[in-house]
Design a protein around this motif. Structure first.
Motif, PDB file in Angstrom:
ATOM      1  N   UNK A  45       0.845  -1.192   0.000  1.00 23.42           N
ATOM      2  CA  UNK A  45       0.000   0.000   0.000  1.00 23.42           C
ATOM      3  C   UNK A  45       0.886   1.250   0.000  1.00 23.42           C
ATOM      4  N   UNK A  46       0.631   2.136  -0.965  1.00 27.34           N
ATOM      5  CA  UNK A  46       1.447   3.357  -1.102  1.00 27.34           C
ATOM      6  C   UNK A  46       0.914   4.478  -0.220  1.00 27.34           C
ATOM      7  N   UNK A  47      -0.392   4.490   0.006  1.00 29.72           N
ATOM      8  CA  UNK A  47      -1.005   5.531   0.843  1.00 29.72           C
ATOM      9  C   UNK A  47      -2.205   4.913   1.539  1.00 29.72           C
ATOM     10  N   UNK A  59     -11.826  23.629  -1.434  1.00 28.57           N
ATOM     11  CA  UNK A  59     -10.515  23.400  -2.043  1.00 28.57           C
ATOM     12  C   UNK A  59      -9.643  22.738  -0.989  1.00 28.57           C
ATOM     13  N   UNK A  60      -9.115  21.592  -1.349  1.00 31.50           N
ATOM     14  CA  UNK A  60      -8.313  20.789  -0.432  1.00 31.50           C
ATOM     15  C   UNK A  60      -6.845  20.878  -0.814  1.00 31.50           C
ATOM     16  N   UNK A  61      -6.011  21.323   0.117  1.00 32.89           N
ATOM     17  CA  UNK A  61      -4.557  21.299  -0.094  1.00 32.89           C
ATOM     18  C   UNK A  61      -4.053  19.925   0.330  1.00 32.89           C
ATOM     19  N   UNK A  62      -3.352  19.268  -0.577  1.00 32.52           N
ATOM     20  CA  UNK A  62      -2.796  17.941  -0.302  1.00 32.52           C
ATOM     21  C   UNK A  62      -1.302  18.139  -0.068  1.00 32.52           C
ATOM     22  N   UNK A  63      -0.880  17.961   1.174  1.00 32.11           N
ATOM     23  CA  UNK A  63       0.476  18.378   1.560  1.00 32.11           C
ATOM     24  C   UNK A  63       1.215  17.213   2.217  1.00 32.11           C
ATOM     25  N   UNK A  64       2.463  17.014   1.826  1.00 33.67           N
ATOM     26  CA  UNK A  64       3.298  15.986   2.448  1.00 33.67           C
ATOM     27  C   UNK A  64       4.658  16.013   1.793  1.00 33.67           C
ATOM     28  N   UNK A  65       5.636  15.342   2.394  1.00 30.15           N
ATOM     29  CA  UNK A  65       6.989  15.345   1.815  1.00 30.15           C
ATOM     30  C   UNK A  65       7.051  14.572   0.497  1.00 30.15           C
ATOM     31  N   UNK A  66       8.187  14.651  -0.170  1.00 33.19           N
ATOM     32  CA  UNK A  66       8.359  13.895  -1.414  1.00 33.19           C
ATOM     33  C   UNK A  66       8.147  12.411  -1.145  1.00 33.19           C
ATOM     34  N   UNK A  67       7.428  11.765  -2.049  1.00 31.77           N
ATOM     35  CA  UNK A  67       7.198  10.326  -1.917  1.00 31.77           C
ATOM     36  C   UNK A  67       6.149   9.967  -0.877  1.00 31.77           C
ATOM     37  N   UNK A  68       5.392  10.940  -0.397  1.00 29.62           N
ATOM     38  CA  UNK A  68       4.436  10.667   0.683  1.00 29.62           C
ATOM     39  C   UNK A  68       3.110  10.135   0.170  1.00 29.62           C
ATOM     40  N   UNK A 239       2.617   8.641   3.574  1.00 28.23           N
ATOM     41  CA  UNK A 239       2.334   7.228   3.313  1.00 28.23           C
ATOM     42  C   UNK A 239       1.047   6.773   3.994  1.00 28.23           C
ATOM     43  N   UNK A 240       0.500   7.633   4.844  1.00 33.21           N
ATOM     44  CA  UNK A 240      -0.832   7.434   5.408  1.00 33.21           C
ATOM     45  C   UNK A 240      -1.361   8.819   5.764  1.00 33.21           C
ATOM     46  N   UNK A 241      -2.650   8.860   6.065  1.00 32.93           N
ATOM     47  CA  UNK A 241      -3.205  10.156   6.439  1.00 32.93           C
ATOM     48  C   UNK A 241      -2.678  10.574   7.796  1.00 32.93           C
ATOM     49  N   UNK A 242      -2.166  11.806   7.869  1.00 32.71           N
ATOM     50  CA  UNK A 242      -1.684  12.344   9.140  1.00 32.71           C
ATOM     51  C   UNK A 242      -2.769  13.201   9.782  1.00 32.71           C
ATOM     52  N   UNK A 243      -3.402  14.049   8.994  1.00 26.51           N
ATOM     53  CA  UNK A 243      -4.457  14.905   9.539  1.00 26.51           C
ATOM     54  C   UNK A 243      -5.298  15.449   8.393  1.00 26.51           C
TER      55      UNK A 243
END
Ligand SMILES: Nc1ncnc2c1ncn2[C@@H]1O[C@H](COP(=O)(O)OP(=O)(O)OP(=O)(O)O)[C@@H](O)[C@H]1O
Length: 290
Positions: A45-47, A59-68, A239-243
């Motif tokens: 599972x990637x996410x 409008x949803x901002x999708x934010x995370x580090x590279x490869x997240x 790699x998973x939902x944080x918040x």
């Protein structure tokens, strides 16, 4: 406190009030995820553990580090990556069934800038699904192209060679291509990369206008200013939902650290752009401005 930028009809740049057009897209839930896990063809599972929803005009901002997993989620919403656990619905059904209602601005576009193609021809490419293989563009298609270019304030450059436009104009042209079929949901993958300040502001204003029309937007970004200026909600992933939640409640240092780790350097958690529910005393940079 909500930012004025959260309110459709309030100009993101000037902060002044305008009169928004009546929403063109009816209020409805556009995307729901219930403990969804996404995977590329039988791989791990990637996410994972996605639990969120967005409606028209959000409008949803999708934010995370590279490869997240940001691009992975956008691809899953387009029906290109599988949901292997839980549920991910677009317009109440399987994402593949909703493909015609989604506009997509990819992170990298393959258009050769030397290729002799005009801006309006590039935008017409967004009509191919409607046109099918055997129909030449007709009056309705040309009208749709013209309107899409008007929405991004590029109608006067319709005949220009695509490669001759500035980077910001090309990006708005590609946005017009994503809008030409009047999608209910617009997905944008890092749309602000490489844009100068003027182009960023123009693109932000366009996105806010679309929100006012009732288009739902999901934008993958590293850009917190964009998130604040344009977005109502934020989904932090690694790699998973944080918040997930309203941006002013959710973009807090604790969540940013959970997504990016202690040593992250993308976001200064003392930045004006990160909410500080409990401002730290004695630190002149700490302000509860949100
Ligand atoms: N086509 C693919 N096949 C298999 N795994 C993939 C594929 N594309 C991405 N992945 C994996 O999925 C995970 C999430 O990658 P993804 O591209 O969604 O991250 P991202 O947050 O968009 O990154 P970036 O900010 O660098 O664009 C990574 O581990 C990546 O290696």
């Amino acid at each position: 406190m909500n930012s004025p930028c959260d309110v459709p009809g309030v100009d993101a740049i000037s902060g002044t009030s305008s009169h928004p057009a009546a929403p063109l897209h009816p209020e409805r839930t556009l995307v729901t995820a219930h403990d969804a896990g996404l995977s590329y063809g039988g791989q791990a599972i990637a996410l994972d553990h996605l639990d969120f929803s967005i409606a028209s005009g959000d409008a949803l901002a999708l934010v995370g580090p590279n490869g997240s997993g940001k691009s992975t989620l956008l691809k899953a919403l387009l029906g290109l990556v599988k949901t292997v656990r839980g549920e991910l619905h677009v317009l109440d059904g399987d994402p593949r069934a909703a493909a015609g209602r989604i506009g997509y601005l990819p992170q990298h576009d393959e258009i050769d800038l030397e290729f002799p193609v005009s801006l309006q021809q590039v935008v017409m490419m967004g009509r191919y699904r409607t046109l099918g293989n055997f129909r030449w563009p007709g009056k309705a298609d040309r009208k749709a192209v013209r309107e899409a270019l008007e929405r991004v304030d590029l109608a006067d450059r319709a005949s220009a060679h695509f490669g001759s436009l500035s980077g910001g104009q090309r990006q708005r042209g590609l946005l017009a291509r994503a809008l030409v079929d009047s999608p209910d949901l617009l997905l944008l993958d890092e749309p602000f990369n490489g844009l100068d300040t003027t182009s960023r502001k123009a693109l932000m204003a366009t996105l806010r206008k679309l929100r006012g029309e009732g288009v739902g937007i999901i934008v993958s970004t590293h850009d917190l200013e964009l998130a604040h200026q344009v977005c109502s909600h934020i989904l932090l992933v690694n790699r998973e939902q944080i918040a997930f939640g309203p941006i002013h409640e959710t973009l807090i240092p604790e969540n940013v650290t959970r997504a990016f780790g202690e040593s992250h350097d993308h976001f200064d958690t003392h930045s004006d752009l990160v909410a500080h529910p409990h401002p730290v005393q004695h630190d002149p940079r700490s302000r509860d401005i949100l």
